[in-house]
Design a protein around this motif. Structure first.
Motif, PDB file in Angstrom:
ATOM      1  N   VAL A 399      21.966  -0.481 -76.049  1.00 39.81           N
ATOM      2  CA  VAL A 399      23.021  -1.395 -76.488  1.00 39.81           C
ATOM      3  C   VAL A 399      23.231  -2.440 -75.396  1.00 39.81           C
ATOM      4  O   VAL A 399      22.753  -2.290 -74.269  1.00 39.81           O
ATOM      5  CB  VAL A 399      24.340  -0.645 -76.764  1.00 39.81           C
ATOM      6  N   ASP A 403      28.762  -3.787 -74.742  1.00 42.65           N
ATOM      7  CA  ASP A 403      29.044  -2.666 -75.632  1.00 42.65           C
ATOM      8  C   ASP A 403      29.057  -1.342 -74.878  1.00 42.65           C
ATOM      9  O   ASP A 403      29.862  -0.456 -75.179  1.00 42.65           O
ATOM     10  CB  ASP A 403      27.996  -2.607 -76.753  1.00 42.65           C
ATOM     11  N   ILE A 408      30.452   2.792 -76.686  1.00 41.26           N
ATOM     12  CA  ILE A 408      29.394   2.799 -77.699  1.00 41.26           C
ATOM     13  C   ILE A 408      29.913   3.273 -79.064  1.00 41.26           C
ATOM     14  O   ILE A 408      29.356   2.933 -80.100  1.00 41.26           O
ATOM     15  CB  ILE A 408      28.209   3.670 -77.213  1.00 41.26           C
ATOM     16  N   ALA A 411      31.085   0.148 -80.855  1.00 44.76           N
ATOM     17  CA  ALA A 411      29.976  -0.775 -81.078  1.00 44.76           C
ATOM     18  C   ALA A 411      29.022  -0.275 -82.159  1.00 44.76           C
ATOM     19  O   ALA A 411      28.559  -1.051 -83.001  1.00 44.76           O
ATOM     20  CB  ALA A 411      29.217  -0.989 -79.771  1.00 44.76           C
ATOM     21  N   GLU A 412      28.728   1.024 -82.164  1.00 44.31           N
ATOM     22  CA  GLU A 412      27.720   1.559 -83.062  1.00 44.31           C
ATOM     23  C   GLU A 412      28.286   2.212 -84.323  1.00 44.31           C
ATOM     24  O   GLU A 412      27.595   2.301 -85.335  1.00 44.31           O
ATOM     25  CB  GLU A 412      26.858   2.583 -82.315  1.00 44.31           C
TER      26      GLU A 412
END
Length: 446
Positions: A399, A403, A408, A411-412
């Motif tokens: 990433v 992020d 994470i 972000a994910e």
């Protein structure tokens, strides 16, 4: 006619007891993957908790499909050159009779396929702990797909498939010291050497955010491991599975004691993280050896694994590789220890008549174990690094820095593991009882 009657009597028949036992063991091994998710999930910081859980859970989906389509055939089909198997009748798990038995056992082929599927699911999930905080979820899903195809399925054939080179050599691996733990640990090392360190490695504190979650995960792993180990004998007719069950408990308890004793001497405290990690190191080390050694041998293996794995987890700081949750230190090192110690502690009274050095057998088995250990280690390390490099140079495995720093999970997955907005007794209220939003929300240390 008499000969025909004798042959018919000797032919294996389906055992309802063994079949039921193996279905339960399969379910126990399946539980290990969510258990691993909790274990890893508690060890990371708050901002990575969900991603860590998801990296295990996605393996349940991807590997299940691949196993049905071709994985089982590659791992356990007819041998092709001692490297892979293949049976076109098993593609899609088709053309298999409901009561068709697995080899000379008394369990259906479907049951064996289901049991081995759970091993295939767990193994790539183990790798994920080394990659915490920094890998794109899409890249991880693609890596799993490629890795089980190129690495796990063939290695399972080498070790457990009739005709596989390690199988024919006589390498002892009762339940996965080489095929699962060394395989996953070496793969983890290969990948992290490619993708690099987390931002702040060796500078910022990266403590576990939930030790109770870690202990829960370790407990589920310990519980599920009885199915993992005892079930690998595929039945209960001769007591070998019972020996493995006992040795699983004994070695794990001994490893907890060994790890904590080292920790107290080295660092001055008995930690819960140490207890959990020690348990896993003992489970890993006894996995290949438990059918070949006595309970006294299991104590020795457990203590040795507990101490040496506790020492090994610190190597990442010395050599500078960022193994986030100690997959290399526990699974690779523990798998190597358990596999090699068979060459010393095998009694010849368990799964086979093979004896180790301490029981008069010389070093023959030890050298066979070395071949299996270092053959799997080298292949998995190199192949995994190549796969990671391929993905890293194409779609990118990491990433962005922003992020990674921000978290994470958001972000994910567009989620967070915990909602702290209502914590601390609730919002202030007006006289009329209408809640008033607080002026600002306190930030939680990630």
């Amino acid at each position: 006619m008499a000969q025909a009657i004798t042959l018919a009597a000797d032919a294996p028949t389906l055992s309802a007891a063994n079949t039921g036992f193996m279905l339960i063991c399969s379910a126990l091994v399946m539980l290990m993957t969510p258990g691993l998710a909790f274990f890893y999930g508690g060890m990371v910081r708050v901002k990575s908790t969900l991603n860590m859980l998801m990296m295990s859970f996605i393996s349940l989906g991807i590997v299940t499909i691949l196993w049905v389509l071709y994985g089982f055939s590659v791992a356990f089909g007819d041998d092709k050159g001692s490297l892979v198997g293949w049976n076109s009748d098993w593609v899609g798990l088709s053309n298999i009779g409901l009561t068709e038995l697995w080899g000379s056992t008394t369990i259906p082929l479907f049951v064996f396929a289901a049991f081995q599927l759970m091993f295939a699911i767990l193994t790539p999930a183990l790798i994920s702990g080394a990659l915490a905080d920094r890998v794109k979820f899409s890249a991880w899903a693609l890596f799993i797909t490629l890795w089980v195809t190129v690495v796990y399925f063939p290695v399972a054939h080498w070790v457990w498939g009739e005709g596989g080179w390690a199988f024919d050599l006589g390498v002892i691996d009762f339940a996965g010291g080489t095929a699962v733990h060394i395989n996953a640990g070496a793969a983890a090392l290969g990948v992290i050497l490619v993708i690099g360190k987390r931002i702040g490695f060796k500078k910022d504190p990266m403590r576990p955010h939930s030790l109770p979650l870690v202990m829960l995960g370790a407990g589920l792993l310990w519980f599920g491991w009885f199915g993992f180990n005892a079930g690998s004998w595929l039945g209960n007719d001769d007591g070998v599975g019972a020996l493995m069950f006992v040795n699983t408990q004994v070695a794990t308890g001994a490893a907890v004691v060994g790890w904590l004793a080292y920790e107290k001497i080295r660092h001055g405290a008995f930690t819960t993280l140490g207890a959990a990690s020690g348990a896993v190191s003992g489970l890993v080390a006894i996995t290949p050896a438990g059918g070949a050694v006595s309970p006294l041998g299991a104590i020795a293996i457990g203590i040795i694994a507990g101490v040496l794995c506790a020492m090994a987890v610190g190597l990442k700081y010395k050599f500078g590789y960022d193994d986030s949750l100690d997959v290399v230190g526990v699974h690779l090192v523990g798998g190597v220890i358990g596999s090699l110690l068979i060459g010393f502690f095998a009694t010849g009274k368990g799964q086979s008549t093979v004896q180790g050095l301490f029981y008069g057998g010389g070093l023959d088995q030890f050298w066979k174990q070395c071949a299996g250990v270092f053959g799997v280690l080298a292949y998995s390390l190199i192949a995994s690094a190549v796969l990671a490099l391929l993905l890293h140079k194409t779609i990118g495995m990491r990433v962005s820095e922003d992020d990674e720093v921000a978290g994470i999970d958001q972000a994910e997955h567009a989620e967070t593991a915990y909602d702290f907005s209502g914590a601390g007794g609730g919002a202030a209220r007006t006289a009329a009882g209408t809640p008033v939003a607080p002026a600002e929300t306190k930030k939680v240390d990630a």
